[in-house]
Design a protein around this motif. Structure first.
Motif, PDB file in Angstrom:
ATOM      1  N   ILE A  43       0.832  -1.205   0.000  1.00 33.81           N
ATOM      2  CA  ILE A  43       0.000   0.000   0.000  1.00 33.81           C
ATOM      3  C   ILE A  43       0.866   1.254   0.000  1.00 33.81           C
ATOM      4  O   ILE A  43       0.604   2.218  -0.740  1.00 33.81           O
ATOM      5  CB  ILE A  43      -0.944  -0.008   1.216  1.00 33.81           C
ATOM      6  N   ALA A  44       1.923   1.251   0.815  1.00 33.33           N
ATOM      7  CA  ALA A  44       2.800   2.420   0.902  1.00 33.33           C
ATOM      8  C   ALA A  44       3.462   2.714  -0.442  1.00 33.33           C
ATOM      9  O   ALA A  44       3.552   3.879  -0.862  1.00 33.33           O
ATOM     10  CB  ALA A  44       3.868   2.193   1.974  1.00 33.33           C
ATOM     11  N   LEU A  45       3.908   1.684  -1.148  1.00 34.66           N
ATOM     12  CA  LEU A  45       4.563   1.884  -2.443  1.00 34.66           C
ATOM     13  C   LEU A  45       3.574   2.365  -3.499  1.00 34.66           C
ATOM     14  O   LEU A  45       3.924   3.184  -4.353  1.00 34.66           O
ATOM     15  CB  LEU A  45       5.231   0.581  -2.896  1.00 34.66           C
TER      16      LEU A  45
ATOM     17  N   ALA B 296      -3.227  -5.986 -17.082  1.00 30.94           N
ATOM     18  CA  ALA B 296      -3.087  -5.909 -15.619  1.00 30.94           C
ATOM     19  C   ALA B 296      -4.269  -6.555 -14.897  1.00 30.94           C
ATOM     20  O   ALA B 296      -4.816  -5.974 -13.960  1.00 30.94           O
ATOM     21  CB  ALA B 296      -2.922  -4.455 -15.188  1.00 30.94           C
ATOM     22  N   PRO B 297      -4.675  -7.767 -15.287  1.00 34.46           N
ATOM     23  CA  PRO B 297      -5.821  -8.408 -14.639  1.00 34.46           C
ATOM     24  C   PRO B 297      -5.565  -8.724 -13.169  1.00 34.46           C
ATOM     25  O   PRO B 297      -6.497  -8.709 -12.356  1.00 34.46           O
ATOM     26  CB  PRO B 297      -6.020  -9.683 -15.453  1.00 34.46           C
TER      27      PRO B 297
ATOM     28  N   ASP C 103      -6.923  -6.918  -7.046  1.00 35.01           N
ATOM     29  CA  ASP C 103      -6.384  -6.486  -5.755  1.00 35.01           C
ATOM     30  C   ASP C 103      -7.194  -5.283  -5.256  1.00 35.01           C
ATOM     31  O   ASP C 103      -7.095  -4.180  -5.809  1.00 35.01           O
ATOM     32  CB  ASP C 103      -4.911  -6.105  -5.904  1.00 35.01           C
ATOM     33  N   LYS C 104      -7.987  -5.482  -4.219  1.00 33.50           N
ATOM     34  CA  LYS C 104      -8.880  -4.423  -3.730  1.00 33.50           C
ATOM     35  C   LYS C 104      -8.113  -3.199  -3.251  1.00 33.50           C
ATOM     36  O   LYS C 104      -8.573  -2.060  -3.423  1.00 33.50           O
ATOM     37  CB  LYS C 104      -9.762  -4.977  -2.611  1.00 33.50           C
ATOM     38  N   ASP C 105      -6.951  -3.409  -2.644  1.00 33.86           N
ATOM     39  CA  ASP C 105      -6.155  -2.269  -2.167  1.00 33.86           C
ATOM     40  C   ASP C 105      -5.707  -1.394  -3.333  1.00 33.86           C
ATOM     41  O   ASP C 105      -5.834  -0.164  -3.287  1.00 33.86           O
ATOM     42  CB  ASP C 105      -4.925  -2.765  -1.398  1.00 33.86           C
TER      43      ASP C 105
END
Length: 316
Positions: A94-96, A166-167, A172-174
């Protein structure tokens, strides 16, 4: 133009050495025009602004945000999300993604889709930003350099499909959430520097200079460095490893690009977590990944395989 057709044309040319020298000069002049002239103009403004329109505070704020956004692109958007060079735990992931968004180069899903498409068709038809799109003569090189550097962002006729390229990110929900709220990070990247500058100096002027240098100029420089990997690193430089395209290593971009300009190795081994693999090739992004691995935040890092690199090495 494909690599095969280029070789055929070179064989048929009556004086290949002369033609290659002329092409090399043209490429260098084109690079200077499109990249260095604007940066020199910014550099020339620094001494005139120093002390009243530019301070050490502006530089410090800009440098911090350049590092955050730049490493968010190189370590996050590129090596993690595009190529899976390592696995990150959820907080680091998440941070990246957030850090990369602060670079204002687009949402993470579109960025990754475009870059994966670039690798699939690199310097061939379908590549979204090849500088060789229009041909090899000097006019085509000039046009291609502009197109690869930034023109493709506005002129690319074929939009990249995230569902195709990019499937995994779409699941990825985040990342979907961060991508959806990309505009929030754009505002933060633009407005936080002047807020800091204003609060530290307790003046509107401090806020204004921080906005100009630490927001606008910082973003412009970072964008040009990133775009230079698309344009310069596919036009000039050294070929240390065998590739099917024209990706090259450009040493003088290594530090500002955090190691991304060791582009020839990257195209020879895209999933490798380190791009600067030869002696003296500084790769800041790889060192950051190494730190994350030591902290236990990154796992399954794909470090260089000596045997695989040796097989791809071009004889000096």
């Amino acid at each position: 133009m494909s690599a095969t057709s280029e070789k055929v044309q070179t064989r048929r040319a009556p004086e290949p050495e002369i033609l290659e020298e002329k092409r090399s000069r043209t490429e260098r002049y084109t690079v200077f025009t499109f990249v260095f002239v604007p940066l020199l103009a910014v550099a020339a403004a620094v001494p005139f602004a120093w002390g009243w329109g530019l301070t050490w505070l502006d530089i410090a704020i800009g440098a911090v945000f350049y590092l955050i956004g730049g490493l968010g692109i190189t370590v996050g958007y590129h090596r993690l999300f595009t190529h899976g060079s390592f696995r990150a735990n959820r907080p680091l992931k998440i941070a990246l993604a957030v850090a990369g968004s602060l670079a204002i180069e687009g949402g993470v899903i579109k960025w990754v889709a475009d870059h994966r498409r670039h690798h699939k068709y690199s310097d061939h038809e379908g590549d979204p930003h090849s500088p060789w799109r229009f041909g090899d003569d000097w006019r085509s090189v000039a046009k291609g350099m502009f197109y690869a550097h930034m023109g493709w962002l506005f002129l690319d006729e074929q939009k990249t499909s995230p569902k195709r390229f990019a499937p995994d990110l779409l699941k990825d929900k985040d990342l979907v959430r961060i991508d959806r709220y990309f505009w929030v990070f754009v505002l933060a990247s633009l407005l936080v520097p002047p807020v800091i500058g204003g609060l530290v100096t307790m003046s509107w002027w401090g806020a204004f200079t921080a906005f100009f240098w630490a927001s606008l100029v910082r973003i412009a420089v970072l964008h040009h460095v990133t775009w230079s990997v698309n344009s310069i690193c596919h036009t000039i430089g050294e070929e240390n490893f065998a590739v099917r395209d024209r990706s090259r290593n450009v040493w003088w971009l290594a530090i500002p690009s955090f190691g991304e300009s060791w582009h020839n190795l990257h195209h020879a081994d895209p999933t490798c977590a380190r791009h600067g693999v030869l002696k003296g090739q500084i790769d800041i992004s790889a060192r950051i990944i190494w730190v994350f691995e030591k902290l236990g935040w990154a796992t399954k890092v794909r470090w260089p395989d000596p045997e695989r690199l040796a097989a791809k090495r071009v004889a000096a």
